[in-house]
Design an enzyme around this catalytic site. Structure first.
Site, PDB file in Angstrom:
ATOM      1  N   GLU A  54      51.844  -2.646 -48.233  1.00  0.00           N
ATOM      2  CA  GLU A  54      52.815  -4.006 -48.065  1.00  0.00           C
ATOM      3  C   GLU A  54      53.178  -5.013 -46.922  1.00  0.00           C
ATOM      4  OE1 GLU A  54      53.638  -1.381 -49.330  1.00  0.00           O
ATOM      5  OE2 GLU A  54      54.869  -1.315 -51.119  1.00  0.00           O
ATOM      6  N   PHE A 116      67.891   5.267 -56.887  1.00  0.00           N
ATOM      7  CA  PHE A 116      66.087   5.022 -55.982  1.00  0.00           C
ATOM      8  C   PHE A 116      65.560   3.850 -55.952  1.00  0.00           C
ATOM      9  CE2 PHE A 116      61.729   5.641 -57.597  1.00  0.00           C
ATOM     10  CZ  PHE A 116      61.095   6.774 -56.399  1.00  0.00           C
ATOM     11  N   GLN A 117      65.226   4.144 -55.088  1.00  0.00           N
ATOM     12  CA  GLN A 117      64.379   3.453 -54.419  1.00  0.00           C
ATOM     13  C   GLN A 117      64.837   1.290 -54.322  1.00  0.00           C
ATOM     14  OE1 GLN A 117      60.421   2.560 -56.166  1.00  0.00           O
ATOM     15  NE2 GLN A 117      59.129   4.239 -54.299  1.00  0.00           N
ATOM     16  N   LYS A 166      65.351  -6.251 -61.265  1.00  0.00           N
ATOM     17  CA  LYS A 166      64.916  -6.234 -62.404  1.00  0.00           C
ATOM     18  C   LYS A 166      65.723  -6.602 -63.313  1.00  0.00           C
ATOM     19  CE  LYS A 166      62.643  -2.072 -64.596  1.00  0.00           C
ATOM     20  NZ  LYS A 166      61.475  -0.916 -64.489  1.00  0.00           N
ATOM     21  N   MET A 478      44.735  -2.250 -23.490  1.00  0.00           N
ATOM     22  CA  MET A 478      46.450  -3.032 -22.681  1.00  0.00           C
ATOM     23  C   MET A 478      46.730  -2.585 -21.486  1.00  0.00           C
ATOM     24  SD  MET A 478      46.873  -6.229 -21.463  1.00  0.00           S
ATOM     25  CE  MET A 478      46.312  -7.102 -22.178  1.00  0.00           C
TER      26      MET A 478
END
Length: 578
Positions: A54, A116-117, A166, A478
């Site tokens: 993502e 969940f999630q 959802k 760097m």
């Protein structure tokens, strides 16, 4: 009422995306966003590109946005899918990049129950977005989508997140897309105040040693012609900040290059002598100013920015002008006097030219191995400065900014504010999707390249012809440079093992080229340009090369280190006195 039609929430999102002109989005599916994904086949005009992470979706949407000027779109599911977006959201927020992030959320009945999630993504993303929404009623989707795009692209642009449970995606309601928005608390000022415009014009007219410092705001507002007009009319040299690069033609006689920590020495010295600075769409960040109390000590500041919060935040503005850069410059150009041939301006430009000769920051010294500066310079020469260059963050970013001559508008894309390593692969992918008419080169370090390299899978699957130039010095360059200068060469956790990049290219079905000497640089770039698919070119460069000039953090232009020899002398002096 006759135009109203019943739709599911997921259909409303798709229909709204079409109404806003969206053609492509970058995303990764999951349970909470599945109703949206399962609806996509009904909308074949919406191209979805399946990323590998993502974060890659967010950076790709960001790169697409910066390359096209349109709003980029990223999609993720709930929980980890949404939180994986946050680095990309913060990157876009810091660099004022318009983006819409659509995330799935657990059903309304499960919110707050550690389902969940489940993650409170509006809470998580609040500090790194311009605005965000949790949609609790399906009927609100059209209004929220309209508002989100408006907020993302209006005023100072930025990312907006829309979190949709959802069951809201599945539920039906009447769809009617609004013609406008009603946001009483969000009314950005676009035109500059007339009195301030006249005051600024007077200050510019009277100046003997003026400079323009042009930032990202010039590119965001597409004010290229207006900036060029101001510079040529007044004869004022133009410095561009890191994100302002490509806002002014790199081959123009008035072009000066980048200022600041790794800016060209003559720019920092000129800022030190300037009597007026016209700061346009830039925010005086610490990498530009160094020690603020010693920055531009002789100059009066005209500061133009659409975000009033930036005016006076870091550097006092003697003439503050709030407004859209393009519109303000249009106003300002009507009031400034044409002074290109005035003796004062000619003398000032001669003084600047003398600084350039006495402080040749772009000189590339002879070396036994391949220098990264040579690679960036050759890339500029072979591509005629006409490619889109997308960098990661680190030494390669600075070398590309210093040595590539950008002749086309808005062709330098980099993470300037947040400094996000790993930006280079997915952002280049998004830029290439948005600008198929241009060749996109991703200039990367071996460290940052490995942060998001799974997106090579996306690029291979979609046959996106990005060219990658990896400057491989086997270090986190760097950080190593700072260890060299400030920690007596204690290279802790910076030597870096890398995979065989040629075998990696082969694994993804890409062309791979390895270059170890100067003779091979030009031919490799030519070969990559001729290939119609993605290419990885690994340039094996000198390991302990550092970026100069350098103003150490918190110090002033008087403490600038221009060359490696002066760095060694400074270290010897410190050791002798300790």
């Amino acid at each position: 009422m006759a135009n109203r039609k019943k739709m599911t929430g997921a259909q409303m999102v798709c229909e709204s995306l079409l109404r806003e002109g969206v053609e492509v989005m970058f995303g990764y599916p999951g349970g909470a966003i599945l109703p949206f994904y399962q609806t996509l086949p009904q909308y074949p005009k919406l191209r979805h590109i399946l990323v590998r992470h993502e974060q890659g979706a967010g950076h790709a949407a960001d790169g697409y946005s910066r390359a096209t000027g349109r709003v980029g779109v990223a999609v993720a599911t709930s929980g980890p899918g949404a939180t994986n977006l946050t680095t990309a959201l913060a990157t876009a927020q810091m660099d004022s990049s318009p983006m819409i992030a659509i995330t799935g959320q657990v059903p309304r009945s499960a919110i707050g129950k550690d389902a969940f999630q489940e993650t409170d993504v509006t809470g998580v993303s609040m500090p790194v977005t311009k605005h965000n929404y949790l949609v609790m009623e399906t009927r609100d989707i059209p209004r929220i989508m309209k508002e989100a795009f408006y907020i993302a692209r209006t005023g100072r642009p930025g990312p907006v997140l829309i979190d949709i449970p959802k069951d809201v995606q599945q539920e039906e309601a009447e769809f009617e897309y609004p013609d406008g928005v009603d946001l009483p608390g969000f009314r950005p000022v676009l035109d500059g105040h007339p009195a301030q415009i006249k005051k600024a014009a007077g200050l510019i007219d009277e100046a003997q040693r003026p400079l323009i410092i042009a930032g990202h705001g010039v590119i965001i507002s597409r004010a290229y012609a207006e900036l060029l007009d101001l510079a040529e009319k007044t004869g004022i040299p133009v410095i561009t900040t890191l994100l302002g690069i490509s806002g002014f033609p790199g081959d123009h006689p008035l072009h000066m290059g980048m200022p600041g920590m790794h800016g060209l020495a003559w720019n920092n010295l000129a800022i030190d002598e300037a009597d007026v600075i016209v700061a346009i769409g830039m925010r005086f960040d610490d990498r530009v100013t160094g020690k603020v109390s010693t920055f531009a000590p002789r100059a009066k500041i005209v500061h133009i920015d659409i975000d009033p919060a930036e005016i006076g935040k870091n550097v006092k503005a003697h003439v503050p002008i709030v407004g859209d850069v393009k519109r303000v410059l249009t106003q300002l150009n009507q009031h400034v006097t044409a002074r290109h041939d005035h003796p004062d301006r000619k003398e000032w430009r001669r003084r600047v030219d003398k600084m350039k000769k006495e402080h040749p920051s772009l000189r590339i010294r002879d070396a036994k191995g391949l220098l990264p500066q040579y690679v960036c310079s050759a890339l500029s020469e072979v591509t005629h400065g006409d490619s889109i260059i997308v960098t990661g963050v680190g030494q390669h970013q600075m070398w590309a900014a210093q040595h590539y001559v950008f002749r086309d508008q808005g062709t330098f894309i980099s993470s300037g504010g947040l400094g996000t390593m790993g930006f280079e692969i997915p952002a280049a992918m998004g830029a290439q999707v948005g600008r198929p008419d241009k060749t996109v080169w991703s200039v990367a370090g071996d460290g940052g390249f490995q942060m998001t390299l799974p997106e090579l899978g996306t690029i291979a699957q979609e046959k996106i012809p990005v060219k990658f130039a990896i400057l491989n010095n086997s270090f986190l360059g760097m950080v190593r440079q700072w260890q060299e200068i400030f920690y007596q060469r204690q290279y802790v956790a910076t030597p870096l093992f890398s995979p065989d990049f040629m075998k990696l290219a082969e694994a993804y079905g890409m062309m791979g080229l390895r270059v170890k000497d100067k003779a091979g640089v030009g031919p490799a770039i030519h070969q990559a340009m001729k290939h119609d698919g993605p290419v990885i070119v690994e340039f094996v460069v000198v390991e302990e090369e550092s970026v100069y000039p350098m103003i150490p953090p918190g110090l002033s232009v008087n403490e600038m280190i221009e060359e490696p020899e002066k760095m060694v002398a400074m270290q010897d002096s410190k050791e002798a006195s300790s």
